[in-house]
Design an enzyme around this catalytic site. Sequence first.
Site, short mmCIF file in Angstrom:
data_model
loop_
_atom_site.label_atom_id
_atom_site.label_comp_id
_atom_site.label_asym_id
_atom_site.label_seq_id
_atom_site.Cartn_x
_atom_site.Cartn_y
_atom_site.Cartn_z
N GLY A 13 0.92 -1.34 0.27
CA GLY A 13 0.17 0.09 -0.33
C GLY A 13 1.09 1.48 -0.17
O GLY A 13 0.65 2.54 1.03
N TYR A 155 -13.82 -3.78 8.85
CA TYR A 155 -13.21 -3.31 9.30
C TYR A 155 -12.35 -4.06 10.82
O TYR A 155 -10.90 -3.59 10.85
CB TYR A 155 -12.79 -1.74 9.34
CG TYR A 155 -11.26 -0.66 9.08
CD1 TYR A 155 -10.83 -0.81 8.06
CD2 TYR A 155 -11.03 0.04 10.62
CE1 TYR A 155 -9.63 -0.17 8.21
CE2 TYR A 155 -10.27 0.71 10.09
CZ TYR A 155 -9.59 0.94 9.46
OH TYR A 155 -7.76 1.99 8.80
N ALA A 156 -12.93 -3.36 11.98
CA ALA A 156 -12.71 -3.80 13.13
C ALA A 156 -12.02 -5.09 12.84
O ALA A 156 -11.24 -5.72 13.71
CB ALA A 156 -13.88 -3.23 14.38
N ALA A 158 -10.83 -7.13 10.60
CA ALA A 158 -9.63 -7.28 10.75
C ALA A 158 -8.71 -6.82 11.48
O ALA A 158 -7.76 -7.40 11.12
CB ALA A 158 -9.42 -6.71 9.11
N1 LIG Z 1 -5.29 7.07 7.54
C1 LIG Z 1 -6.26 7.04 8.70
O1 LIG Z 1 -6.32 7.47 9.65
C2 LIG Z 1 -5.68 5.40 9.58
C3 LIG Z 1 -6.08 5.52 10.79
C4 LIG Z 1 -5.36 4.01 11.54
C5 LIG Z 1 -5.41 3.00 10.40
N2 LIG Z 1 -5.24 3.13 9.63
C6 LIG Z 1 -4.30 2.16 8.22
O2 LIG Z 1 -3.30 2.30 7.75
C7 LIG Z 1 -2.91 1.91 6.69
C8 LIG Z 1 -2.81 2.32 5.33
O3 LIG Z 1 -4.42 3.85 5.43
P1 LIG Z 1 -3.60 5.31 4.81
O4 LIG Z 1 -4.41 6.30 5.57
O5 LIG Z 1 -2.76 5.38 3.88
O6 LIG Z 1 -4.77 5.41 2.93
P2 LIG Z 1 -4.86 5.35 1.54
O7 LIG Z 1 -6.11 4.68 1.12
O8 LIG Z 1 -4.12 6.31 1.46
O9 LIG Z 1 -3.78 4.29 0.96
C9 LIG Z 1 -3.61 3.04 1.56
C10 LIG Z 1 -2.74 1.74 0.08
O10 LIG Z 1 -3.00 0.89 0.27
C11 LIG Z 1 -3.58 0.04 -1.17
N3 LIG Z 1 -4.25 -1.04 -1.70
C12 LIG Z 1 -6.09 -0.90 -1.22
N4 LIG Z 1 -6.11 -2.08 -1.96
C13 LIG Z 1 -4.74 -3.26 -1.99
C14 LIG Z 1 -4.78 -4.37 -2.08
N5 LIG Z 1 -5.50 -4.71 -2.62
N6 LIG Z 1 -3.49 -4.46 -2.69
C15 LIG Z 1 -2.55 -3.80 -2.75
N7 LIG Z 1 -2.84 -2.57 -2.87
C16 LIG Z 1 -3.52 -2.47 -2.26
C17 LIG Z 1 -3.76 1.20 -2.21
O11 LIG Z 1 -4.25 1.33 -3.76
C18 LIG Z 1 -3.42 2.75 -1.35
O12 LIG Z 1 -2.28 3.10 -1.93
C19 LIG Z 1 -4.52 1.36 5.70
O13 LIG Z 1 -4.06 -0.43 6.61
C20 LIG Z 1 -5.30 1.72 7.49
O14 LIG Z 1 -6.26 0.71 7.34
C21 LIG Z 1 -4.99 4.40 8.45
#
Ligand SMILES: NC(=O)c1ccc[n+]([C@@H]2O[C@H](COP(=O)([O-])OP(=O)(O)OC[C@H]3O[C@@H](n4cnc5c(N)ncnc54)[C@H](O)[C@@H]3O)[C@@H](O)[C@H]2O)c1
Length: 246
Positions: A13, A155-156, A158
Site C-alpha cells: 500500500g 474493518y474492526a 480485520a
Molecule cells: N489514515 C488513517 O486515519 C488510518 C487510521 C488507522 C489505520 N490506518 C491504516 O493504515 C493503512 C494505510 O492507510 P492510509 O490512510 O495510508 O490509506 P490510503 O487509502 O491513503 O492508502 C492505502 C493504499 O493501499 C493500497 N491498496 C488498497 N488495496 C490494496 C490491495 N488489495 N493490494 C495492494 N495495495 C492496496 C491503495 O491503493 C493505497 O495506495 C491502512 O491499513 C489503514 O487501514 C489508517
Amino acid sequence: MYDFSGKIVAVTGAAQGLGRAIAERFLKDGAEGVALLDLKEDVLAAAAAELDPAGSRTLAVPCNVADPDSVARAFQQIRDRFGWVDVLVNNAGITRDALVHKMTNEQFDQVLKVSLYGTFYCVKQVIDGMRERGYGRIISMSSLANRGNVGQANYAAAKAGIIGLTKTLAMELGPKNVTANCLAPSLINTDIIKTVPDKVRNAMTASVPLRRIGEPEEVADLVAFLASDEASYVSGQCISITGGLW
Ligand SMILES: NC(=O)c1ccc[n+]([C@@H]2O[C@H](COP(=O)([O-])OP(=O)(O)OC[C@H]3O[C@@H](n4cnc5c(N)ncnc54)[C@H](O)[C@@H]3O)[C@@H](O)[C@H]2O)c1
C-alpha cells in the site's frame, strides 16, 4: 534518524498515504532497497520515481495483496532484484463502511481479504528467509478501530485479527530473532479518512487530547523505530498512535 544501511524493506500500500511516507522514511534512513507494492500502478510508479529518481534503491511492484498468486509474483520480483527482505510493513488496507444490518457479504469479504488475508499472504512470503537468516522485522497496520467502531464491523474485525496474527508471529518467530509488532493509529491525514463525514471527523478531532489529526510522517517515525536496532527487544505489541485518545 535510524540506520537501515544494508537492509531490504518491503512496504505494501505504498503508492500514497502512510505507505508512501513509510517508504520515504526508510529511504531517508539509508535502506539499501525499498520495494513499494500497490494496486494502483500509475500512482505507484509516480511515487517511486519521486522518492528515488535514479531508481537505484526502489522497486515499484504492482500487486494485489488480496490475491496470493499476485503476492507470490511480487515477492519473487523483490527477491530477484534485492535477494531477500529484512523488514516487511503490511500497510495496505481499505474501508467499506456500513452498519452491520446493511453490510453485504462482499463488503465484509473485501476488507478482510485486503487487510487480514493480505497480511498473512505477505508474511508467508518472507518468513522462511527471515528464519534462515536469523533476522527480521514484521510491522503491520492495525487501527484504533480494532476495539470496534460503528459502521466498521469488517474493518474492526480485520484490524483485531491483525493483532492476533502479530502476537502469534512474535511467539513463533522470536526464537529466530524475528520481531512482529503492529500499530493502532486513530485519524491520520490521508485519503482513507476522506470517507469519514466532516461532522464525525470534527467531533473526533475535538476529542483528541492533542486536538489535531496525526500526520503520516508521525506514523512513519514509529514504524522506523519498530524496524530499528533500538527496538530489538520489542515484540508482540500493538502500539497506539492516537494523540492521546484512549
Ligand atoms: N489514515 C488513517 O486515519 C488510518 C487510521 C488507522 C489505520 N490506518 C491504516 O493504515 C493503512 C494505510 O492507510 P492510509 O490512510 O495510508 O490509506 P490510503 O487509502 O491513503 O492508502 C492505502 C493504499 O493501499 C493500497 N491498496 C488498497 N488495496 C490494496 C490491495 N488489495 N493490494 C495492494 N495495495 C492496496 C491503495 O491503493 C493505497 O495506495 C491502512 O491499513 C489503514 O487501514 C489508517
